[in-house]
Structure formats: structure tokens, C-alpha cells
Motif scaffolding. Sequence first.
Motif, PDB file in Angstrom:
ATOM      1  N   LEU B   6       0.867  -1.181   0.000  1.00 40.35           N
ATOM      2  CA  LEU B   6       0.000   0.000   0.000  1.00 40.35           C
ATOM      3  C   LEU B   6       0.900   1.226   0.000  1.00 40.35           C
ATOM      4  O   LEU B   6       1.724   1.399   0.900  1.00 40.35           O
ATOM      5  CB  LEU B   6      -0.898   0.005   1.243  1.00 40.35           C
ATOM      6  N   LYS B   8       1.361   5.413  -0.424  1.00 42.51           N
ATOM      7  CA  LYS B   8       0.754   6.742  -0.459  1.00 42.51           C
ATOM      8  C   LYS B   8       1.736   7.756  -1.032  1.00 42.51           C
ATOM      9  O   LYS B   8       2.915   7.750  -0.675  1.00 42.51           O
ATOM     10  CB  LYS B   8       0.328   7.174   0.952  1.00 42.51           C
ATOM     11  N   ASP B  37       6.617   3.813   3.325  1.00 40.33           N
ATOM     12  CA  ASP B  37       6.144   2.920   2.266  1.00 40.33           C
ATOM     13  C   ASP B  37       7.320   2.456   1.408  1.00 40.33           C
ATOM     14  O   ASP B  37       7.252   1.402   0.775  1.00 40.33           O
ATOM     15  CB  ASP B  37       5.098   3.618   1.396  1.00 40.33           C
ATOM     16  N   VAL B  60      -4.258   4.764  -3.593  1.00 41.00           N
ATOM     17  CA  VAL B  60      -5.538   5.442  -3.771  1.00 41.00           C
ATOM     18  C   VAL B  60      -5.256   6.932  -3.827  1.00 41.00           C
ATOM     19  O   VAL B  60      -4.538   7.457  -2.974  1.00 41.00           O
ATOM     20  CB  VAL B  60      -6.487   5.173  -2.574  1.00 41.00           C
ATOM     21  N   THR B  97     -10.218   5.672   2.619  1.00 40.74           N
ATOM     22  CA  THR B  97      -9.067   5.030   1.983  1.00 40.74           C
ATOM     23  C   THR B  97      -9.015   3.539   2.304  1.00 40.74           C
ATOM     24  O   THR B  97      -8.793   2.709   1.427  1.00 40.74           O
ATOM     25  CB  THR B  97      -7.772   5.709   2.460  1.00 40.74           C
ATOM     26  N   ALA B 119       1.743   7.777   7.553  1.00 37.58           N
ATOM     27  CA  ALA B 119       1.996   8.693   6.435  1.00 37.58           C
ATOM     28  C   ALA B 119       2.467  10.011   7.044  1.00 37.58           C
ATOM     29  O   ALA B 119       1.873  10.487   8.012  1.00 37.58           O
ATOM     30  CB  ALA B 119       0.723   8.895   5.626  1.00 37.58           C
ATOM     31  N   SER B 124      -1.889   9.531  10.654  1.00 40.41           N
ATOM     32  CA  SER B 124      -2.733   8.860  11.645  1.00 40.41           C
ATOM     33  C   SER B 124      -2.264   7.441  11.951  1.00 40.41           C
ATOM     34  O   SER B 124      -2.531   6.919  13.022  1.00 40.41           O
ATOM     35  CB  SER B 124      -4.170   8.799  11.143  1.00 40.41           C
ATOM     36  N   GLY B 125      -1.634   6.788  11.003  1.00 40.88           N
ATOM     37  CA  GLY B 125      -1.257   5.393  11.208  1.00 40.88           C
ATOM     38  C   GLY B 125      -2.441   4.447  11.252  1.00 40.88           C
ATOM     39  O   GLY B 125      -2.353   3.355  11.799  1.00 40.88           O
TER      40      GLY B 125
HETATM   41  C1  LIG Z   1     -10.978  10.242  -2.004  1.00 38.31           C
HETATM   42  C2  LIG Z   1     -10.121  10.841  -0.966  1.00 38.31           C
HETATM   43  C3  LIG Z   1     -10.219  12.181  -0.689  1.00 38.31           C
HETATM   44  C4  LIG Z   1      -9.400  12.755   0.285  1.00 38.31           C
HETATM   45  N1  LIG Z   1      -9.544  14.075   0.564  1.00 38.31           N
HETATM   46  C5  LIG Z   1      -8.778  14.638   1.516  1.00 38.31           C
HETATM   47  C6  LIG Z   1      -8.886  16.015   1.836  1.00 38.31           C
HETATM   48  O1  LIG Z   1      -9.687  16.740   1.247  1.00 38.31           O
HETATM   49  N2  LIG Z   1      -8.085  16.515   2.811  1.00 38.31           N
HETATM   50  C7  LIG Z   1      -7.201  15.739   3.461  1.00 38.31           C
HETATM   51  O2  LIG Z   1      -6.492  16.235   4.336  1.00 38.31           O
HETATM   52  N3  LIG Z   1      -7.060  14.439   3.185  1.00 38.31           N
HETATM   53  C8  LIG Z   1      -7.823  13.874   2.226  1.00 38.31           C
HETATM   54  N4  LIG Z   1      -7.673  12.542   1.937  1.00 38.31           N
HETATM   55  C9  LIG Z   1      -6.617  11.776   2.591  1.00 38.31           C
HETATM   56  C10 LIG Z   1      -7.059  11.049   3.797  1.00 38.31           C
HETATM   57  O3  LIG Z   1      -7.623  11.914   4.750  1.00 38.31           O
HETATM   58  C11 LIG Z   1      -5.861  10.388   4.464  1.00 38.31           C
HETATM   59  O4  LIG Z   1      -4.707  11.065   4.173  1.00 38.31           O
HETATM   60  C12 LIG Z   1      -5.704   8.997   3.996  1.00 38.31           C
HETATM   61  O5  LIG Z   1      -6.858   8.307   4.218  1.00 38.31           O
HETATM   62  C13 LIG Z   1      -4.588   8.257   4.732  1.00 38.31           C
HETATM   63  O6  LIG Z   1      -4.559   8.558   6.076  1.00 38.31           O
HETATM   64  P1  LIG Z   1      -3.200   8.962   6.705  1.00 38.31           P
HETATM   65  O7  LIG Z   1      -2.615   9.997   5.849  1.00 38.31           O
HETATM   66  O8  LIG Z   1      -3.446   9.257   8.121  1.00 38.31           O
HETATM   67  O9  LIG Z   1      -2.345   7.643   6.490  1.00 38.31           O
HETATM   68  P2  LIG Z   1      -1.826   6.595   7.541  1.00 38.31           P
HETATM   69  O10 LIG Z   1      -2.958   5.824   8.083  1.00 38.31           O
HETATM   70  O11 LIG Z   1      -0.890   7.237   8.482  1.00 38.31           O
HETATM   71  O12 LIG Z   1      -1.019   5.690   6.505  1.00 38.31           O
HETATM   72  C14 LIG Z   1      -0.425   4.470   6.885  1.00 38.31           C
HETATM   73  C15 LIG Z   1      -0.118   3.653   5.661  1.00 38.31           C
HETATM   74  O13 LIG Z   1      -1.321   3.304   4.979  1.00 38.31           O
HETATM   75  C16 LIG Z   1      -1.091   3.266   3.579  1.00 38.31           C
HETATM   76  N5  LIG Z   1      -1.886   4.308   2.918  1.00 38.31           N
HETATM   77  C17 LIG Z   1      -2.343   5.456   3.455  1.00 38.31           C
HETATM   78  N6  LIG Z   1      -3.006   6.166   2.514  1.00 38.31           N
HETATM   79  C18 LIG Z   1      -2.938   5.455   1.381  1.00 38.31           C
HETATM   80  C19 LIG Z   1      -3.423   5.668   0.064  1.00 38.31           C
HETATM   81  N7  LIG Z   1      -4.108   6.768  -0.257  1.00 38.31           N
HETATM   82  N8  LIG Z   1      -3.194   4.717  -0.863  1.00 38.31           N
HETATM   83  C20 LIG Z   1      -2.507   3.587  -0.556  1.00 38.31           C
HETATM   84  N9  LIG Z   1      -2.022   3.356   0.669  1.00 38.31           N
HETATM   85  C21 LIG Z   1      -2.246   4.269   1.629  1.00 38.31           C
HETATM   86  C22 LIG Z   1       0.393   3.535   3.377  1.00 38.31           C
HETATM   87  O14 LIG Z   1       1.073   2.320   3.380  1.00 38.31           O
HETATM   88  C23 LIG Z   1       0.723   4.352   4.614  1.00 38.31           C
HETATM   89  O15 LIG Z   1       2.076   4.305   4.963  1.00 38.31           O
HETATM   90  C24 LIG Z   1      -8.476  11.953   0.974  1.00 38.31           C
HETATM   91  C25 LIG Z   1      -8.390  10.594   0.699  1.00 38.31           C
HETATM   92  C26 LIG Z   1      -9.199  10.031  -0.250  1.00 38.31           C
HETATM   93  C27 LIG Z   1      -9.087   8.568  -0.530  1.00 38.31           C
END
Ligand SMILES: Cc1cc2nc3c(=O)[nH]c(=O)nc-3n(C[C@H](O)[C@H](O)[C@H](O)COP(=O)(O)OP(=O)(O)OC[C@H]3O[C@@H](n4cnc5c(N)ncnc54)[C@H](O)[C@@H]3O)c2cc1C
Lengths: 325, 257
Positions: B6, B8, B37, B60, B97, B119, B124-125
Amino acid sequence: MTKKVAVLGEIRDGSLRNVSFEGLAAARTIAEGGEILAVLVGASLGTLAQDMIHYGADRVVTVEDEKLAQYTPDGFSQAFLSVVEQEKPEAIVFGHTALGKDLAPKIASRLGCGLISDAVDVEIAGGNVVFTRPIYSGKAFEKKIVSDGIVFATIRPNNIAPLEKETSRAGEVTALSAEIKDLRTIVREVAKKATQGVDLSEAKIIVAGGRGVKSADGFSPLQELADVLGGAVGASRGACDAEYCDYSLQIGQTGKVVTPDLYIACGISGAIQHLAGMSNSKVIVAINKDPEANIFKVADYGIVGDLFEVVPMLAEEFKNLLIKA
Amino acid sequence: MNIFVLLKRTFDTEEKITIANGAINEDGAEFIINPYDEYAVEEAIQLRESHGGEVTVVSVGGEDGEKQLRTALAMGADKAVLINTEDDIEYGDQHTTSKILAEYLKDKEADIILAGNVAIDCGSGQVGPRVADLLDIPYVTTITKLEIEGDKVSVVRDVEGDSEVIETSLPLLITAQQGLNEPRYPSLPGIMKAKKKPLEELELDDLDLDEDEVEAKTKVIEIFLPPTKEAGRVLEGEISEKVKELVSLLHKEAKVI
Ligand SMILES: Cc1cc2nc3c(=O)[nH]c(=O)nc-3n(C[C@H](O)[C@H](O)[C@H](O)COP(=O)(O)OP(=O)(O)OC[C@H]3O[C@@H](n4cnc5c(N)ncnc54)[C@H](O)[C@@H]3O)c2cc1C
Ligand SMILES: Cc1cc2nc3c(=O)[nH]c(=O)nc-3n(C[C@H](O)[C@H](O)[C@H](O)COP(=O)(O)OP(=O)(O)OC[C@H]3O[C@@H](n4cnc5c(N)ncnc54)[C@H](O)[C@@H]3O)c2cc1C
């Protein structure tokens, strides 16, 4: 709106970590007069429930089972979810610790609810429970709410002040028996590192060393300064990678995230991954021989100089001050 | 072995952060593979090297994620999948996500899924454990060592500096901690080959997901920069004067001693 809030108490080496009490304080804000329920999960909980009551819980539910002696996501989620099923809390608070980070997302997923991780503040505003959390390695902050359903958050240790301990407070403690089964991960071995004394994430004063400390022995003046101040010693990744100290002292994005009242960085350049773990400290002092070091950008006070000269003098000076006081 | 990563695409937080119209300003910013990642990609490639099989990297996000996926392919991953949500969802959170990733993964018969532990932007993890839960497989977070024999797995987990040796089995999801390995740089031939490797693009429709099912459960109401600290005071004079002044300032001005 009043809410019933469940707070998971986190146990380490037989006692509750401070973040559990901070969770109760957060719960007091979130509950708006509603009931605060502490949840304790483990193999032998002794009198820990009383501590949760003294720090603000109205009631405690315990789940005790041999299979809960070690944290596992399966065991702890089964235990916590059985409490949720019985008690139906409207909000949940965990610490943003190794355990909380690992467990909370699983529980949120099970409950199909949102989760706000790593909150450093909570308030009620416009009828919502609003959490503040650092983003972008601490370079910015966001305020977040849960749109609907259970309000679930993990809180960063040492940011929300616990309530005053009141030993006269009383509350009901009930045991819940939950079926703990089919654990898919088993902890075979735990290597505890030799960190004596103060838990870094709870320390009020931290003296941290980086690659500038130059050797394992180089940490002794830092340890002496920490001893004078009743603080703990921490380190940068650079110092850990160079084997000057153990990884358990590491502060930063991959290490511990700390928020002490006073952070003294000695021979640390101030890489973003380090700052992510300490830039929220209330007062930051930098001691570095390079006047251009990035650490000075986040420091409240800086001394450009050789740490081996400055740190022992500081210890001496603090000793004099504390003797007078 | 059927291996999934996965991945990001994240804002490089080494950069200066500014806010424009209530959001983090992304104009001209540098985007990278989330550093944790990269460890996951490296570990996946090493697993394939010793156990055989195939590495698929999944992300994603928007169209722009293609660049980071190509980098992972250049490192040595075999296939990439971009689940492009640009046209369907305006705002998403960790629930969004995770739900999308789990929906994609549910019929892939993954033996192991590797994610980063956090990330560096939204931090958030949550995504790793959430995806594992949705797929009903075990997970271990913040790992620094992974050994697989048959379907038996032994993992070392970093727990705030202590380490736990954990035994578990496949299928499994792990999240990578720094120290797991040293990610390789894409080689020139790797970069050339990556251009021809498959990069599939999917949308929500392809996954049979409604927008409702992935609707965010949390909402951001404000983004702000920390109050600009007054420039720190670099003390002047002889070392002994500076030390005396510092102690006095910490005592009388900052009142932390
Ligand atoms: C359709 C959509 C719209 C969004 N809109 C916004 C927005 O308007 N504002 C905003 O601030 N955020 C937005 N986000 C991002 C979202 O809030 C988070 O950033 C995302 O869900 C991951 O959370 P995190 O960054 O806390 O990742 P964490 O949970 O910290 O990530 C941990 C691990 O999960 C995996 N992972 C995390 N995200 C992804 C990914 N996208 N694809 C594949 N693997 C992943 C990776 O391996 C990563 O190291 C959006 C996401 C989506 C899918
Ligand atoms: C994914 C990832 C995660 C990371 N996570 C972390 C993390 O959690 N924590 C972390 O700390 N790092 C982390 N890092 C590493 C980080 O990028 C830096 O490499 C590291 O913080 C540098 O450590 P340092 O400041 O001790 O060393 P250096 O950058 O080498 O700095 C040493 C400093 O000491 C000063 N100095 C030397 N001698 C003296 C002297 N006699 N007196 C005074 N000053 C002196 C020098 O001027 C210099 O500023 C991570 C990196 C990556 C890629």
C-alpha cells in the motif's frame, strides 16, 4: 450534549501510564457532564481501578484474563469490544501510544466509526467535540470533528493536563468476563531495553543528545544534567545509529513523540524527522557549535558552542540555583 | 508469494508549508513516496527475491500518484494499481481510503500486504490496521524484521524502543518501521523497464463501491500553522556568561525550572 465516554487505561510494568489520566481529563471535556467510564484490560489489574477513579472516572469496568497478559490486537479488541457492547459509550478515548496506535484503528473499523488520531487538544465548540492535531510532521495543525457516530480519538501523551487526584472519590468497579480466543498473533519474547527511570513520553524535562555527543561516554554529561533537573535523557536517530545509545531513547517520527516543559537539544542538527517528535515542547533550548544548525529555528534559547564545555557548566549552574531555591 | 504494497503519495514535509484558502498549499511542492512505504516496497521486493511470486503496489488518490507508482516499479515491483478517486470523491478520510483498499484487495488472495506505519502528511497510522480488519486477517505494526517460512511468520515489532518477537501466520498485513531495511534506489535499467510494466487504473465503479459506503466519518474544520515563534534568542558573550544567562532565563522568564 452530554456523552458517556469510555477511556482505556494503559498499563505498563504494573502501573497506569499518565496518558490514562490525561484521557480521563479529555473525557471530562467531551462528556459535558455525562458519565466517564474507565476500561481496564489485562491479566491482573490489582487496585488500578481505584487510580482511575481518583483521577476522574465515575465507574470502572475491568476485563481480566490470562490471555491478556501481553497486548495483542485480537485479545485486546475482543475485551474492549465486549465492554462497548455492554456499555454503549458515545465517545472513546485511548492514548496515542504504541498500544493505542495499534489497537484504536481496529476498534474503529469494527465499530464502523471515524477515528481522530494523535490529538493534542480537545474542546467543545459550536456544539461539536473539536480535536486539534498536528499534521505534516508538526509543521501545521488541523481541527477535526467526527461527523456522526461514536466520537473516537487517541490523545498524544503529555499534552492534555490530567485532573487533580482526589483520593476521596469513589466509584463502582465491575468485572466483565469476555471470551478471549483465537489470538492470531502471539508475543514470544519481549526485549526491554535498559531505560531506567522516567518514561520519556511523560518526562517534564528532557536532555537530548545527537551525533555531536560523539560517543557513548559523551552521554554522561547529559545524564548528569538530566539528573540535576530530575529529567530524562533522549537522543536523535543520528546518535542511535552511531550506537552511542539505545534506540529506546530515540525521539522523532520513528521514535518517541515528546512534549516536555523543557527540551535541551545538545549536538542535534534539527532534521524534520527529529522535530516531528519534539517541536511541541513548551520551551526548547539548543546547544550546537554550528550557528546555522536548523535546530536554532525552533529553539527559544540557543547557545552556539561546544556541548562538552556548555553542558557541564549548565549542570553546575542549575545545581547552584536549585540549592538556593 | 502474492505480495501487495500500500503506497501513499505524500507531500515532502522537508518543504516549507504554507496555507492558501484554508488548505495546505501544494503549488510547486515536492511529492514523494511516503518514506515508510519505501521500506514496505523494499521488503516486498526482497520477499519476492527469496520466495518468488509477484509484487503489486496499490495507491488510492489522484492521477498524480502515477509518478510514485512508477518509481516503485523502477525499484523492482512488478505491477501497479492506481485507484483514482478524483472524479468520485471530494473529501475522504482514513475510513474512505481503507474501505477502498480493502474492497480492491478482498478477492486478490494476498499472502502478505505491506504498508507504512504512518503517512508523514496526515499522520494517523490508521490505514494498515483498518485494512487488515476489513479483510479479517492479522496484522503487526511498526516492524523492523520479517521472516517467513511456509505460512509461519516471525516478526520483530518496535514498541516505543522495546522490541517484541511476534509469531503469526499468513495471510498477514504488516506496517514498516524505519530500520526494516535500506530501500534501494531505482537503477537506470530499472527505470527503463518500469515504463513497460503494467499500471492499471481503476475507479470506484470498478470496485462496486458506492460513494455512500466510503463517505468520510470525520471532517476537517480548520487548518492552521502554529503561531510563529519569535526568533529564538541566541545568547551572546563568553560561554560562562551565556550559561548563567540561560539558567536565569529558564528560571525567571520561561519559568520551567
Ligand atoms: C478520495 C479521498 C479524498 C481525500 N480528501 C482529503 C482532503 O480533502 N483533505 C485531506 O487532508 N485528506 C484527504 N484525503 C486523505 C485522507 O484523509 C488520508 O490522508 C488517507 O486516508 C490516509 O490517512 P493517513 O494519511 O493518516 O495515512 P496513515 O494511516 O498514516 O497511513 C499508513 C499507511 O497506509 C497506507 N496508505 C495510506 N493512505 C494510502 C493511500 N491513499 N493509498 C494507498 N495506501 C495508503 C500507506 O502504506 C501508509 O504508509 C483523501 C483521501 C481520499 C481517498
Ligand atoms: C524515514 C525517516 C525517519 C527518521 N526518523 C527519525 C527520528 O525519529 N528521529 C531522529 O532524530 N531522526 C530521524 N531520522 C533521521 C534524521 O533525518 C537525521 O538524520 C537525524 O535526526 C540526525 O541526527 P543528529 O542531529 O544527531 O545528527 P547530525 O545531523 O549529524 O547533527 C549533529 C549536530 O551536532 C553538532 N555538533 C557536533 N559536535 C558538536 C559539539 N561538540 N558541540 C555542539 N554541537 C556539536 C553539529 O553541528 C550538528 O548540527 C529519520 C530519517 C528518515 C529518512
